[in-house]
Write a protein that holds these residues in place. Structure first.
Motif, PDB file in Angstrom:
ATOM      1  N   PRO A  31      -4.399   0.369   9.869  1.00 48.53           N
ATOM      2  CA  PRO A  31      -3.006   0.793  10.089  1.00 48.53           C
ATOM      3  C   PRO A  31      -2.143  -0.409  10.488  1.00 48.53           C
ATOM      4  O   PRO A  31      -2.549  -1.234  11.302  1.00 48.53           O
ATOM      5  CB  PRO A  31      -3.112   1.807  11.229  1.00 48.53           C
ATOM      6  N   TRP A  79       0.878  -1.163   0.000  1.00 51.00           N
ATOM      7  CA  TRP A  79       0.000   0.000   0.000  1.00 51.00           C
ATOM      8  C   TRP A  79       0.916   1.214   0.000  1.00 51.00           C
ATOM      9  O   TRP A  79       1.776   1.337   0.872  1.00 51.00           O
ATOM     10  CB  TRP A  79      -0.904  -0.010   1.226  1.00 51.00           C
ATOM     11  N   GLY A 117       3.709   3.519   9.045  1.00 48.76           N
ATOM     12  CA  GLY A 117       2.941   4.347   8.123  1.00 48.76           C
ATOM     13  C   GLY A 117       2.210   3.575   7.043  1.00 48.76           C
ATOM     14  O   GLY A 117       1.724   4.150   6.078  1.00 48.76           O
ATOM     15  N   THR A 118       2.121   2.256   7.187  1.00 50.38           N
ATOM     16  CA  THR A 118       1.496   1.426   6.165  1.00 50.38           C
ATOM     17  C   THR A 118       0.040   1.107   6.518  1.00 50.38           C
ATOM     18  O   THR A 118      -0.391   1.250   7.659  1.00 50.38           O
ATOM     19  CB  THR A 118       2.251   0.092   5.998  1.00 50.38           C
ATOM     20  N   ASP A 128       2.628   4.221  -7.036  1.00 51.38           N
ATOM     21  CA  ASP A 128       1.381   3.623  -6.566  1.00 51.38           C
ATOM     22  C   ASP A 128       1.056   2.344  -7.350  1.00 51.38           C
ATOM     23  O   ASP A 128       0.731   2.411  -8.534  1.00 51.38           O
ATOM     24  CB  ASP A 128       0.257   4.641  -6.730  1.00 51.38           C
ATOM     25  N   GLU A 174       5.822   7.125  -2.790  1.00 49.08           N
ATOM     26  CA  GLU A 174       6.080   5.875  -3.517  1.00 49.08           C
ATOM     27  C   GLU A 174       5.232   5.779  -4.780  1.00 49.08           C
ATOM     28  O   GLU A 174       4.097   6.273  -4.823  1.00 49.08           O
ATOM     29  CB  GLU A 174       5.743   4.666  -2.636  1.00 49.08           C
ATOM     30  N   MET A 223       2.905   4.665   0.410  1.00 49.42           N
ATOM     31  CA  MET A 223       3.012   5.695   1.433  1.00 49.42           C
ATOM     32  C   MET A 223       3.965   6.767   0.929  1.00 49.42           C
ATOM     33  O   MET A 223       4.794   6.515   0.046  1.00 49.42           O
ATOM     34  CB  MET A 223       3.463   5.113   2.772  1.00 49.42           C
ATOM     35  N   ARG A 224       3.809   7.935   1.458  1.00 46.19           N
ATOM     36  CA  ARG A 224       4.616   9.092   1.068  1.00 46.19           C
ATOM     37  C   ARG A 224       4.583   9.241  -0.455  1.00 46.19           C
ATOM     38  O   ARG A 224       3.505   9.269  -1.034  1.00 46.19           O
ATOM     39  CB  ARG A 224       6.027   8.971   1.639  1.00 46.19           C
TER      40      ARG A 224
END
Length: 193
Positions: A105, A60, A109-110, A67, A65, A62-63
């Motif tokens: 969560p 998934w 942060g994933t 997609d 990355e 984050m930041r």
């Protein structure tokens, strides 16, 4: 590797990681959205899907990355089973997931599938990149989860997903580092492994 759960960080990798993440973070959001669609088209054209293997794992995002969700949606439409990773007791496992199913969560942060989803063994992994080289070596976030998972899973197709700006000349690699089979960016598809 010092143990099954600890990797000693390489100072050189830390510098390369920071530089690559800064380049990735500086990429324009509109460009990234366009590039994600180009990455998905390239990834969905890979021969890895030809025989309909599965399950396929992704991450998934984050930041900043790349997609992989457009890739997952395309594979779901083709009927391939999907899963997402989760870190449980300092180990990466994979749980069943399909588009629009709940995610929760998961630390770092994933977002991950709910804990009641069944654990599965993926045949193909879409892997995030902080940096990569043309030999198929990657720099992740420094915890070694993907390298350990690829070692534990045995024969598995690994596909790095990232932006061309994340490429570096050479990733310093160590015995525990696992080379990717493919790397897909918005510009090209590299056969590595």
């Amino acid at each position: 590797m010092t143990s099954a759960t600890q990797v000693i960080p390489s100072p050189r990798k830390a510098v390369l990681r920071a530089e690559a993440l800064a380049r990735r973070d500086a990429l324009d959001l509109d460009n990234r959205l366009e590039w994600d669609a180009e990455i998905a088209a390239r990834a969905l054209a890979l021969p890895a899907w030809k025989d309909g293997p599965g399950p396929v794992s992704a991450y998934w995002p984050m930041r900043s990355e790349a997609d992989p969700r457009p890739i997952l949606e395309g594979l779901h439409e083709r009927g391939l089973p999907l899963c997402l990773p989760a870190i449980v007791e300092r180990r990466m496992i994979f749980r069943h997931w399909a588009p629009y199913e709940p995610i929760v969560p998961g630390g770092f942060g994933t977002l991950v599938p709910a804990p009641d989803q069944p654990e599965v063994r993926p045949a193909i992994l879409l892997v995030p990149l902080a940096a990569f080289d043309r030999r198929g070596y990657r720099i992740g976030y420094g915890k070694g989860y993907y390298d350990r998972a690829l070692s534990e899973l045995g024969p598995t197709v690994s596909i790095g997903i990232g932006y061309a700006a994340q490429e570096i000349d050479a990733v310093p690699h160590e015995p525990h580092d696992r080379r990717l089979d493919w790397i897909v960016t918005e510009r090209e598809t590299l056969r590595c492994g």
